[in-house]
Motif scaffolding. Sequence first.
Motif, PDB file in Angstrom:
ATOM      1  N   UNK A 227       0.820  -1.216   0.000  1.00 26.05           N
ATOM      2  CA  UNK A 227       0.000   0.000   0.000  1.00 26.05           C
ATOM      3  C   UNK A 227       0.852   1.264   0.000  1.00 26.05           C
ATOM      4  N   UNK A 228       2.169   1.116  -0.068  1.00 26.32           N
ATOM      5  CA  UNK A 228       3.061   2.270   0.005  1.00 26.32           C
ATOM      6  C   UNK A 228       3.223   2.726   1.444  1.00 26.32           C
ATOM      7  N   UNK A 229       4.014   3.765   1.632  1.00 21.93           N
ATOM      8  CA  UNK A 229       4.248   4.307   2.975  1.00 21.93           C
ATOM      9  C   UNK A 229       3.645   5.697   3.093  1.00 21.93           C
ATOM     10  N   UNK A 230       3.411   6.091   4.319  1.00 23.19           N
ATOM     11  CA  UNK A 230       2.951   7.441   4.613  1.00 23.19           C
ATOM     12  C   UNK A 230       3.807   7.999   5.725  1.00 23.19           C
ATOM     13  N   UNK A 231       3.574   9.256   6.066  1.00 28.62           N
ATOM     14  CA  UNK A 231       4.403   9.908   7.081  1.00 28.62           C
ATOM     15  C   UNK A 231       3.600  11.038   7.706  1.00 28.62           C
ATOM     16  N   UNK A 232       3.714  11.183   9.013  1.00 27.58           N
ATOM     17  CA  UNK A 232       3.000  12.244   9.719  1.00 27.58           C
ATOM     18  C   UNK A 232       3.459  13.635   9.277  1.00 27.58           C
ATOM     19  N   UNK A 233       4.659  13.729   8.700  1.00 25.73           N
ATOM     20  CA  UNK A 233       5.169  15.017   8.227  1.00 25.73           C
ATOM     21  C   UNK A 233       4.804  15.294   6.771  1.00 25.73           C
ATOM     22  N   UNK A 234       4.113  14.351   6.139  1.00 26.64           N
ATOM     23  CA  UNK A 234       3.746  14.502   4.725  1.00 26.64           C
ATOM     24  C   UNK A 234       2.221  14.494   4.618  1.00 26.64           C
ATOM     25  N   UNK A 235       1.657  15.636   4.249  1.00 28.20           N
ATOM     26  CA  UNK A 235       0.198  15.786   4.212  1.00 28.20           C
ATOM     27  C   UNK A 235      -0.395  15.468   2.845  1.00 28.20           C
TER      28      UNK A 235
ATOM     29  N   UNK B 279      -0.704  12.264  -0.394  1.00 24.33           N
ATOM     30  CA  UNK B 279      -0.526  10.867  -0.782  1.00 24.33           C
ATOM     31  C   UNK B 279       0.686  10.791  -1.706  1.00 24.33           C
ATOM     32  N   UNK B 280       1.608   9.886  -1.426  1.00 20.97           N
ATOM     33  CA  UNK B 280       2.751   9.680  -2.318  1.00 20.97           C
ATOM     34  C   UNK B 280       2.675   8.249  -2.808  1.00 20.97           C
ATOM     35  N   UNK B 281       2.469   8.092  -4.107  1.00 21.20           N
ATOM     36  CA  UNK B 281       2.291   6.767  -4.689  1.00 21.20           C
ATOM     37  C   UNK B 281       3.633   6.126  -4.993  1.00 21.20           C
ATOM     38  N   UNK B 282       3.703   4.827  -4.786  1.00 18.92           N
ATOM     39  CA  UNK B 282       4.896   4.081  -5.174  1.00 18.92           C
ATOM     40  C   UNK B 282       5.383   3.163  -4.083  1.00 18.92           C
ATOM     41  N   UNK B 283       6.208   2.205  -4.510  1.00 26.56           N
ATOM     42  CA  UNK B 283       6.786   1.248  -3.579  1.00 26.56           C
ATOM     43  C   UNK B 283       8.088   1.785  -3.017  1.00 26.56           C
ATOM     44  N   UNK B 284       8.287   1.558  -1.719  1.00 30.92           N
ATOM     45  CA  UNK B 284       9.488   2.005  -1.018  1.00 30.92           C
ATOM     46  C   UNK B 284      10.307   0.761  -0.654  1.00 30.92           C
ATOM     47  N   UNK B 285      11.348   0.450  -1.432  1.00 31.21           N
ATOM     48  CA  UNK B 285      12.136  -0.749  -1.119  1.00 31.21           C
ATOM     49  C   UNK B 285      12.959  -0.558   0.155  1.00 31.21           C
TER      50      UNK B 285
ATOM     51  N   UNK C 109      11.725   6.922  -9.439  1.00 37.91           N
ATOM     52  CA  UNK C 109      11.084   8.076 -10.076  1.00 37.91           C
ATOM     53  C   UNK C 109      10.581   7.747 -11.481  1.00 37.91           C
ATOM     54  N   UNK C 110      11.259   6.840 -12.170  1.00 36.61           N
ATOM     55  CA  UNK C 110      10.838   6.451 -13.533  1.00 36.61           C
ATOM     56  C   UNK C 110       9.551   5.635 -13.497  1.00 36.61           C
ATOM     57  N   UNK C 111       9.482   4.711 -12.538  1.00 33.17           N
ATOM     58  CA  UNK C 111       8.331   3.817 -12.440  1.00 33.17           C
ATOM     59  C   UNK C 111       8.056   3.543 -10.958  1.00 33.17           C
ATOM     60  N   UNK C 112       7.224   4.384 -10.321  1.00 32.57           N
ATOM     61  CA  UNK C 112       6.992   4.265  -8.872  1.00 32.57           C
ATOM     62  C   UNK C 112       6.493   2.893  -8.422  1.00 32.57           C
ATOM     63  N   UNK C 113       5.837   2.146  -9.329  1.00 29.57           N
ATOM     64  CA  UNK C 113       5.307   0.845  -8.939  1.00 29.57           C
ATOM     65  C   UNK C 113       6.143  -0.307  -9.495  1.00 29.57           C
ATOM     66  N   UNK C 114       7.384  -0.003  -9.866  1.00 30.98           N
ATOM     67  CA  UNK C 114       8.294  -1.081 -10.292  1.00 30.98           C
ATOM     68  C   UNK C 114       8.556  -1.960  -9.071  1.00 30.98           C
ATOM     69  N   UNK C 115       8.483  -3.261  -9.257  1.00 30.72           N
ATOM     70  CA  UNK C 115       8.758  -4.182  -8.154  1.00 30.72           C
ATOM     71  C   UNK C 115      10.275  -4.176  -7.940  1.00 30.72           C
ATOM     72  N   UNK C 116      10.731  -3.793  -6.742  1.00 33.12           N
ATOM     73  CA  UNK C 116      12.173  -3.783  -6.489  1.00 33.12           C
ATOM     74  C   UNK C 116      12.771  -5.202  -6.664  1.00 33.12           C
ATOM     75  N   UNK C 117      13.983  -5.256  -7.182  1.00 33.44           N
ATOM     76  CA  UNK C 117      14.647  -6.555  -7.366  1.00 33.44           C
ATOM     77  C   UNK C 117      14.798  -7.269  -6.035  1.00 33.44           C
TER      78      UNK C 117
ATOM     79  N   UNK D  70       9.963  -8.746  -1.695  1.00 29.34           N
ATOM     80  CA  UNK D  70       8.639  -9.317  -1.464  1.00 29.34           C
ATOM     81  C   UNK D  70       7.718  -8.228  -0.950  1.00 29.34           C
ATOM     82  N   UNK D  71       6.451  -8.392  -1.253  1.00 31.07           N
ATOM     83  CA  UNK D  71       5.434  -7.454  -0.776  1.00 31.07           C
ATOM     84  C   UNK D  71       5.032  -7.821   0.645  1.00 31.07           C
ATOM     85  N   UNK D  72       4.878  -6.826   1.492  1.00 29.98           N
ATOM     86  CA  UNK D  72       4.476  -7.024   2.879  1.00 29.98           C
ATOM     87  C   UNK D  72       3.184  -6.234   3.092  1.00 29.98           C
ATOM     88  N   UNK D  73       2.243  -6.845   3.773  1.00 27.43           N
ATOM     89  CA  UNK D  73       1.015  -6.126   4.113  1.00 27.43           C
ATOM     90  C   UNK D  73       0.137  -5.902   2.918  1.00 27.43           C
TER      91      UNK D  73
END
Length: 183
Positions: free
Chosen positions: A106-114, A116-122, A169-177, A180-183
Motif C-alpha cells: 500500500x506504500x508508505x505514509x508519514x506524519x510530516x507529509x500531508x 498521498x505519495x504513490x509508489x513502492x518504497x524498497x 522516479x521512472x516507475x513508482x510501482x516497479x517491483x524492487x529486485x 517481497x510485498x508485505x502487508x
Amino acid sequence: MITMEDIVREGHPSLREKTEEVSIPPSDEDIQLLNEMLTFVKNSQDEKLAEEYKLRPGVGLAAPQLGINKRMCAVHFEDSKGKLYSYGLINPKIVSHSVEQAYLSVGEGCLSVDREVEGYVPRNARVTVKAIGLDGNELKLRLRDYAAIVVQHEIDHLNGVMFYDHINTENPFAIPQNSKSVG
C-alpha cells in the motif's frame, strides 16, 4: 502532550538534517521527550483520543519531525501475527541487514507529509538494530518484514531521508529486485 501542531511538515529543514547522537546516559529531559513521543504514537492509534485531539494515526515518530536534532525515535504497532513492538529508541543503528528487500503493497505514509505519495518504497526485509531503550539499557532488536520497514522509516528520519526518496522516479510501482510485498 504532543499534537499534530507540534509535527513539522515537508519542507522544514530539520527533516533533511542528519541528527546528533544523544549523550549516554540520556538526560531526564531526553527520556521525558522520548516518553512523550511514544505516548503520541499510542494516542494517535486510539480512536477516541485521535478524534478528540485531531491526531493522524501513526506507528512511529522521530525527533526531527518535532524540529529536534536528536537521534531518537518511538514506534508502537502490532505486526500481522499480533506481536506488539513498543519502543523508545535512542541512537538506533542498523548493525546488519538482509540482501532481500521488502516493500509495503500500500506504500508508505508519514506524519510530516500531508499528501498521498504513490509508489513502492524498497527496504531491507530483515534488520538488526542496536539502540539504547527508555530504561537506559542497550537493546538489540531483530526485525523482519513490517517491523523492519517501520524502524527503517524512522531511522531514515534521523539521517535526513524521507520515505519517498527511495521510490523509483521512472516507475513508482516497479517491483524492487529481490523483494517481497508485505502487508
